[in-house]
Design a protein around this motif. Structure first.
Motif, PDB file in Angstrom:
ATOM      1  N   ALA A 208      12.108  -1.444 -14.062  1.00 42.86           N
ATOM      2  CA  ALA A 208      11.665  -0.775 -15.221  1.00 42.86           C
ATOM      3  C   ALA A 208      10.394   0.086 -15.007  1.00 42.86           C
ATOM      4  CB  ALA A 208      11.580  -1.960 -16.173  1.00 42.86           C
ATOM      5  N   HIS A 209      10.278   0.995 -15.441  1.00 37.12           N
ATOM      6  CA  HIS A 209       8.809   1.825 -15.233  1.00 37.12           C
ATOM      7  C   HIS A 209       7.838   1.141 -15.640  1.00 37.12           C
ATOM      8  CE1 HIS A 209       6.832   5.537 -14.292  1.00 37.12           C
ATOM      9  NE2 HIS A 209       6.098   5.188 -15.533  1.00 37.12           N
ATOM     10  N   GLY A 210       6.979   0.921 -14.867  1.00 39.25           N
ATOM     11  CA  GLY A 210       5.825   0.366 -15.309  1.00 39.25           C
ATOM     12  C   GLY A 210       5.713  -1.230 -15.022  1.00 39.25           C
ATOM     13  N   GLY A 211       6.953  -1.613 -14.757  1.00 42.55           N
ATOM     14  CA  GLY A 211       7.053  -3.159 -14.479  1.00 42.55           C
ATOM     15  C   GLY A 211       5.896  -3.826 -13.320  1.00 42.55           C
ATOM     16  N   GLU A 212       5.447  -4.708 -13.477  1.00 49.17           N
ATOM     17  CA  GLU A 212       4.397  -5.535 -12.509  1.00 49.17           C
ATOM     18  C   GLU A 212       4.878  -6.781 -12.089  1.00 49.17           C
ATOM     19  OE1 GLU A 212       0.256  -4.999 -14.042  1.00 49.17           O
ATOM     20  OE2 GLU A 212       0.733  -2.877 -14.495  1.00 49.17           O
ATOM     21  N   TYR A 213       4.847  -7.215 -11.014  1.00 49.44           N
ATOM     22  CA  TYR A 213       5.134  -8.597 -10.477  1.00 49.44           C
ATOM     23  C   TYR A 213       3.964  -8.821  -9.511  1.00 49.44           C
ATOM     24  CZ  TYR A 213       9.891  -7.506 -12.235  1.00 49.44           C
ATOM     25  OH  TYR A 213      10.746  -7.271 -13.146  1.00 49.44           O
ATOM     26  N   ALA A 214       3.636 -10.133  -9.578  1.00 50.69           N
ATOM     27  CA  ALA A 214       2.861 -10.548  -8.665  1.00 50.69           C
ATOM     28  C   ALA A 214       3.562 -11.079  -7.230  1.00 50.69           C
ATOM     29  CB  ALA A 214       2.253 -12.133  -8.953  1.00 50.69           C
ATOM     30  N   LEU A 215       3.039 -10.673  -6.170  1.00 48.94           N
ATOM     31  CA  LEU A 215       3.998 -11.084  -4.964  1.00 48.94           C
ATOM     32  C   LEU A 215       3.042 -12.357  -3.830  1.00 48.94           C
ATOM     33  CD1 LEU A 215       4.421  -7.376  -3.807  1.00 48.94           C
ATOM     34  CD2 LEU A 215       6.178  -8.834  -4.921  1.00 48.94           C
ATOM     35  N   PRO A 216       3.933 -12.648  -2.955  1.00 54.19           N
ATOM     36  CA  PRO A 216       3.289 -13.244  -1.931  1.00 54.19           C
ATOM     37  C   PRO A 216       2.159 -12.933  -1.439  1.00 54.19           C
ATOM     38  CG  PRO A 216       5.480 -13.413  -1.622  1.00 54.19           C
ATOM     39  CD  PRO A 216       5.286 -12.394  -2.542  1.00 54.19           C
ATOM     40  N   GLY A 217       0.959 -13.844  -0.829  1.00 56.03           N
ATOM     41  CA  GLY A 217      -0.154 -13.062  -0.427  1.00 56.03           C
ATOM     42  C   GLY A 217      -1.155 -12.320  -1.167  1.00 56.03           C
ATOM     43  N   GLY A 218      -1.052 -12.547  -2.566  1.00 53.11           N
ATOM     44  CA  GLY A 218      -2.075 -11.948  -3.525  1.00 53.11           C
ATOM     45  C   GLY A 218      -1.510 -10.320  -3.523  1.00 53.11           C
ATOM     46  N   ARG A 219      -0.631  -9.987  -3.357  1.00 48.80           N
ATOM     47  CA  ARG A 219      -0.232  -8.526  -3.481  1.00 48.80           C
ATOM     48  C   ARG A 219       0.398  -8.264  -4.852  1.00 48.80           C
ATOM     49  NH1 ARG A 219       1.881  -7.050   2.625  1.00 48.80           N
ATOM     50  NH2 ARG A 219      -0.032  -6.916   3.393  1.00 48.80           N
TER      51      ARG A 219
END
Length: 264
Positions: A208-219
């Protein structure tokens, strides 16, 4: 009328990688420059290579004086980048002509002014590899490195290109934010996470436009609509929407903030 681009006289930070002649001494070149040279030589997808070369022969009338790049398009940007912009594929008469991502077509005309205003680009206009454009803290690549017919790569072609993305991200050691332009790029990055063992399976993140997610390694991962003319001319993607994505990317690389809840 557009003029034929001249060779890039130097290699400042964020400039296109130079072509390396066979047999040349490459010991002083960075791993990312050598990676780009490997991409340029790729012949894995017969259909895409033929299409790119055919387009370079037929051309558009507006570009009849251009010598088309017509090879796999190398990535572009600052090798110390903390922000990765991941697109779909080169445009037939854009990157396939100019040899630089998002350069020479409507998508780039929309992208680069926003990058300039967000502090990631040295100038708002991108027209050729030799125009002096430099990127700051930003690297641009795509899930497919050759222009596909109708902007629709086959699954086999996406698979052929996937090792390049894995290798490239490994070399970009400072990355903190990945901005995916469009669903195919978004899915391509999620598949990268599974392929490289950063996730047990492809994450079920919603595009979705503007969607944000935390990723492995602090990204962090930010999703955006692709700046195609289909999206920008219809108002699906506005300049303010697009600028917000890169303003948010800038905030995330400069803070210990966490992604906001995905908007529905």
């Amino acid at each position: 009328m557009s003029s034929v681009p001249q060779a890039n006289p130097g290699l400042p930070i964020g400039s296109p990688a130079p072509e390396v002649n066979p047999g040349a001494d490459t010991t002083s070149l960075s791993p990312l420059i050598l990676f780009n040279q490997e991409v340029i030589r790729c012949q894995r997808c017969t259909r895409l290579r033929k299409y790119c070369e055919d387009i370079a022969t037929s051309k558009r009338r507006a570009y009849r004086d251009w010598i088309y790049w017509a090879k796999p398009v190398p990535s572009f940007g600052d090798e110390k980048a903390r922000v990765l912009i991941l697109g779909l594929a080169p445009g037939a008469h854009g990157s396939n002509r100019t040899g630089r991502p998002f350069t020479g077509d409507g998508s780039g005309d929309f992208l680069y002014p926003v990058l300039y205003d967000a502090g990631f680009a040295s100038q708002p206009n991108s027209v050729s590899r030799g125009d002096g454009m430099q990127l700051k803290d930003c690297w641009i690549t795509s899930v497919v490195r050759c222009a596909p017919p109708d902007n629709k790569p086959k699954n086999s072609e996406l698979k052929n290109c996937s090792p390049y993305l894995d290798q490239e991200i490994k070399l970009l050691t400072n990355l903190k934010v990945i901005v995916c332009l469009g669903r195919i790029a978004f899915d391509g990055y999620l598949e990268h996470l599974a392929r490289t063992g950063q996730s047990e399976r492809k994450p079920r993140f919603k595009f979705a436009h503007g969607g944000e997610y935390a990723l492995p390694g602090g990204r962090f991962l930010i999703a955006s609509y692709h700046p195609s003319l289909q999206n920008t001319n219809t108002g699906k993607l506005t300049r303010s929407m697009f600028f917000h994505v890169f303003d948010r990317a800038r905030t995330l690389v400069n803070s210990s903030d966490t992604p906001r809840t995905l908007r529905r």
